[in-house]
Design an enzyme around this catalytic site. Structure first.
Site, PDB file in Angstrom:
ATOM      1  CG  ASP A  17      12.147 -40.693  12.136  1.00 57.67           C
ATOM      2  OD1 ASP A  17      10.871 -39.810  12.452  1.00 57.67           O
ATOM      3  OD2 ASP A  17      12.655 -39.957  13.847  1.00 57.67           O
TER       4      ASP A  17
ATOM      5  CG  HIS B  33       8.062 -38.970  13.812  1.00 59.04           C
ATOM      6  ND1 HIS B  33       9.409 -38.890  14.678  1.00 59.04           N
ATOM      7  CD2 HIS B  33       7.290 -38.303  15.134  1.00 59.04           C
ATOM      8  CE1 HIS B  33       9.429 -38.595  15.546  1.00 59.04           C
ATOM      9  NE2 HIS B  33       7.864 -38.289  16.128  1.00 59.04           N
TER      10      HIS B  33
END
Ligand SMILES: *[C@@H]1O[C@H](CO)[C@@H](O)[C@H](O)[C@H]1NC(C)=O
Ligand SMILES: *[C@@H]1O[C@H](CO)[C@@H](O)[C@H](O)[C@H]1NC(C)=O
Ligand SMILES: CC(=O)N[C@H]1CO[C@H](CO)[C@@H](O)[C@@H]1O
Length: 476
Positions: free
Chosen positions: A126, A23
């Site tokens: 995110d 990520h």
């Protein structure tokens, strides 16, 4: 200090990544792209995770200098050793992932400070950081918030299908297909509890969603997701900006380490001497734990296949990758292995520049856990995969690669995760990809896809146009 008119008329972007390598990496790549449009980018994370993502960035270092990194402390967390779990999910990372919630206050303070310096503050976070950015709209009236999705569109579709219970409400032939795996059994309750904490903050005050997915690969899945998003909010802005990988962001030449450092690392030197498409690259990413017995089966299968290989064999990341514990044991190979395969293959135990290996003409296949970064890199570089998914979204990515895009072979049936994959299964699939007509066909398709993806990210291509559209929207 006077704030110039220029500054006030400007737009700045705050990136808020989730604290896991794959990520962190994707939002760093987006940071590079956004900053290439001359928009200031602030990358907000813990000091530890900023060091981690920088130390592993394949990009030339001077690019990193363009991004403003904000290093915030997190409380001490334990960094236990990886272990085998029923779902294969890396539960040992949970203390580090859970520490992310402590970034809420530092993020809010930074946002408050920066919002006075710009006309508009764009927060791109995110989806797993929704809790952290929950105060954005109330703290900064000149802010806009966009959710970044790090997973493939097929994984998102599978998630939506699971949520309505096996496709009941989804009257869409494609989506109901059994060959799209379910997430069921590929996560751990402790992670699901963490994800549930994000849910109340995922929808409110969002201006749009960004998907690291590409129309060329996943157009039907993207259509489906976008339709669902627009049903619940017809003003929602949606972009498919993938593939965001370093190859498509920087010119291939600038990733060539021999430019920076004239001495080539030993495995790249070895790669130079091999025939085109003859080497299998093997890596299971940063979160895979393999038991010694499984490593032995891979070793035997590889030896029997007689295929040349570079095998990156590392422990899964600990929560703190710089801690002493990271270096403790390391996965164990059978004693005979390295001697017997000398000249045939290489076992590498360090962090490698994956793009350079995948981009090398000698590399003809990639045995992978099918993390989304690895899948995109392999597809962008035209390298076919042997899909060996472990947990989370990897089974869906594997299905995408093998069943839909057809640029890979599956190592075996999913769902037998308690049993080892035996050496003869490994030998067979390796031979099939690396030395059979069927393998050559798959490799040809993979090369064609790589060419198309390169066009998609070049001027006028679909991915580039989506990115241009995103940039013109946030700077409007
Ligand atoms: C990398 O750079 C070296 C030296 O500039 C050059 O000889 C080599 O062909 C390059 N390799 C690739 C894969 O571009
Ligand atoms: C290896 O595994 C496959 C698939 O589970 C099985 O069909 C096969 O019989 C096994 N081979 C050996 C030698 O155990
Ligand atoms: C500042 C702002 O727009 N806040 C809104 C965020 O979303 C919640 C829930 O929809 C609204 O109640 C707030 O007004």
């Amino acid at each position: 200090m006077a704030t110039s008119q220029d500054q006030l008329s400007s737009v700045i972007v705050l990136m808020v990544p989730f604290l896991a390598q794959s990520h962190l990496n994707q939002l760093l790549q987006l940071s590079h792209v956004v900053s290439s449009y001359n928009i200031p980018v602030h990358y907000v994370s813990s000091a530890l995770h900023n060091s981690q993502v920088k130390s592993r960035a394949p990009n030339p270092l001077h690019h990193l200098a363009k991004i403003h990194f904000h290093d915030f402390p997190t409380p001490h967390f334990v960094s236990p050793q990886p272990t085998k779990t029923a779902s294969n999910f890396p539960v040992h990372l949970m203390p580090a992932l859970e520490a992310s919630v402590h970034l809420r206050q530092p993020f809010s303070d930074l946002l408050t400070r920066l919002s006075t310096t710009a006309r508009r503050v764009v927060v791109i976070h995110d989806s797993m950081m929704s809790y952290v950015v929950q105060d954005t709209a109330s703290l900064a009236h000149n802010s806009e918030t966009y959710v970044f999705h790090c997973i493939s569109a097929i994984s998102r579709v599978s998630f939506l299908r699971d949520a309505v219970g096996g496709g009941l409400e989804i009257g869409h032939e494609l989506i109901n297909q059994a060959k799209i795996p379910s997430w069921e059994g590929f996560l751990e309750p402790r992670f699901e509890a963490f994800a549930d904490k994000q849910v109340p903050f995922m929808k409110a005050n969002k201006s749009g969603h960004l998907y690291n997915a590409c129309r060329l690969i996943e157009s039907e899945f993207l259509d489906f997701i976008f339709e669902k998003e627009l049903e619940s909010d017809h003003n929602m802005k949606l972009w498919a900006i993938g593939p965001l990988d370093s190859l498509t962001i920087f010119k291939k030449n600038s990733l060539n380490s021999s430019d920076a450092n004239s001495e080539k690392v030993y495995y790249l030197e070895w790669l130079e001497k091999q025939k085109p498409n003859s080497v299998l690259y093997i890596s299971f990413g940063t979160t895979t734990f393999l038991e010694d017995g499984q490593i032995e089966e891979i070793a035997i299968g590889l030896e029997k296949s007689e295929v040349k290989f570079i095998w990156v064999l590392r422990d899964a990341d600990r929560g703190d990758i710089f801690g002493d514990e990271q270096k403790v044991r390391g996965p164990q190979l059978p004693k005979w292995f390295e001697e017997r395969v000398e000249g045939k293959g290489m076992v590498v135990r360090e962090w490698v520049p994956q793009l350079e290996i995948l981009g090398h003409p000698s590399t003809g296949g990639f045995m992978s856990h099918c993390g989304w970064n690895s899948c995109m890199e392999s597809m962008s570089l035209g390298v076919p995969l042997i899909a060996w998914p472990m947990h989370s979204d990897q089974p869906m990515n594997a299905a995408l690669v093998t069943e839909f895009v057809k640029v890979g072979l599956a190592v075996g049936e999913l769902g037998n995760r308690d049993e080892l994959v035996n050496s003869s299964t490994i030998e067979k699939v390796v031979k099939k990809l690396m030395s059979s007509d069927e393998g050559d066909e798959i490799r040809k398709r993979a090369k064609e896809l790589g060419d198309e993806l390169r066009k998609a990210t070049a001027e006028g291509g679909v991915s580039r146009m989506e990115m241009d559209s995103l940039i013109s929207h946030i700077t409007r």
